[in-house]
Design a protein around this motif. Structure first.
Motif, PDB file in Angstrom:
ATOM      1  N   LEU A  35       2.071  -2.186   4.939  1.00 15.47           N
ATOM      2  CA  LEU A  35       1.764  -3.540   4.498  1.00 15.47           C
ATOM      3  C   LEU A  35       0.303  -3.607   4.091  1.00 15.47           C
ATOM      4  CD1 LEU A  35       3.519  -5.678   7.247  1.00 15.47           C
ATOM      5  CD2 LEU A  35       4.060  -5.689   4.820  1.00 15.47           C
ATOM      6  N   GLY A  36      -0.024  -4.530   3.227  1.00  9.30           N
ATOM      7  CA  GLY A  36      -1.422  -4.682   2.846  1.00  9.30           C
ATOM      8  C   GLY A  36      -1.848  -6.110   2.985  1.00  9.30           C
TER       9      GLY A  36
ATOM     10  N   TYR B 134      -2.451  -1.757   9.022  1.00 13.59           N
ATOM     11  CA  TYR B 134      -1.144  -1.694   9.639  1.00 13.59           C
ATOM     12  C   TYR B 134      -0.666  -0.260   9.732  1.00 13.59           C
ATOM     13  CZ  TYR B 134      -0.672  -6.729   9.319  1.00 13.59           C
ATOM     14  OH  TYR B 134      -0.861  -8.074   9.471  1.00 13.59           O
TER      15      TYR B 134
ATOM     16  N   ASN C 169       0.817  -1.216   0.000  1.00 13.66           N
ATOM     17  CA  ASN C 169       0.000   0.000   0.000  1.00 13.66           C
ATOM     18  C   ASN C 169       0.845   1.257   0.000  1.00 13.66           C
ATOM     19  OD1 ASN C 169      -2.249  -1.652   0.262  1.00 13.66           O
ATOM     20  ND2 ASN C 169      -2.331  -1.435   2.481  1.00 13.66           N
TER      21      ASN C 169
END
Lengths: 112, 115
Positions: B95-96, B102, B31
């Motif tokens: 992070l995705g 997150y 992301n």
């Protein structure tokens, strides 16, 4: 859209005192995060607390979450001049877990 | 250590110019985000990307476009800069993982002035 809102907008304390900031939000969340921003800089992540957690600590920081009241608090103990910054809470978006919505922030001044 | 870098700390452009703001992250995050920050208004999401070539409009996409050709790079484009786009622009990555959010890692910001 869902948004956290910090309270107070501004806070001024003496070095060594504790600082407490609050965040209220409108709808159910999966997690809530706190960030710090020093003047003119990017944000720095402080703590993430998930909806099934009630309290979390990191060094001099203590975060609580009360999902029944839809509120969170950030406590900074034994404040230092270097803690002078803006503090933001961020809640996850209703439409996407990947996005968060930031509140307008609390401006903290710690006087040496 | 996650590092998010932005191409410029300060930028001055003229009305009508096409402006490119570049952001690079070195943590292989899925992301990436572009925000603008204005006094009294907090951070507002302009665009969000969850994968290469994938993008999603945020709260204030008008007047902006984005490009993500590589995972580590996310560009914000002001097609025709206007004075009301004078602002601090912040890039972030995270992070995705589906179903969880997150922490976001922010760059130092670009203060853009349009005259």
């Amino acid at each position: 859209s869902q948004q956290g809102e910090e309270d107070p907008q501004a806070l001024s304390i003496q070095e060594g005192e504790n600082a407490t900031m609050n965040c209220s939000y409108k709808t159910s969340i999966n997690n809530l995060q706190w960030y710090r921003q020093n003047s003119g800089r990017g944000l720095v992540h402080l703590i993430l607390i998930r909806s099934n957690e009630r309290e979390k600590h990191s060094g001099r920081l203590r975060v609580t979450l009360d999902t029944s009241k839809k509120s969170s608090s950030l406590l900074i103990t034994a404040s230092r001049a270097a803690d002078t910054a803006s503090y933001f809470c961020a809640t996850d978006s209703e439409t996407s877990y990947d996005k968060v919505i930031f509140g307008p922030g609390t401006s903290l001044s710690v006087i040496p | 250590d996650v590092k998010v870098t932005q191409s410029s700390r300060y930028l001055v452009k003229r009305t009508g110019e096409k402006v490119f703001l570049e952001c690079v992250q070195d943590m292989d995050h899925e992301n990436m985000f572009w925000y603008r920050q204005d006094p009294g208004l907090g951070l507002r999401l302009i665009y969000f990307s969850y994968d290469v070539k994938m993008k999603e409009k945020g709260d204030i996409p008008e007047g902006y476009s984005v490009s993500r050709e590589k995972k580590e790079r996310f560009s914000l484009i002001l097609e025709s800069a206007s004075t009301n786009q004078t602002s601090m622009y912040l890039c972030a990555s995270s992070l995705g993982v589906t179903g969880l959010s997150y922490e976001q890692y922010f760059g130092p910001g670009t203060r853009l002035t349009v005259t």
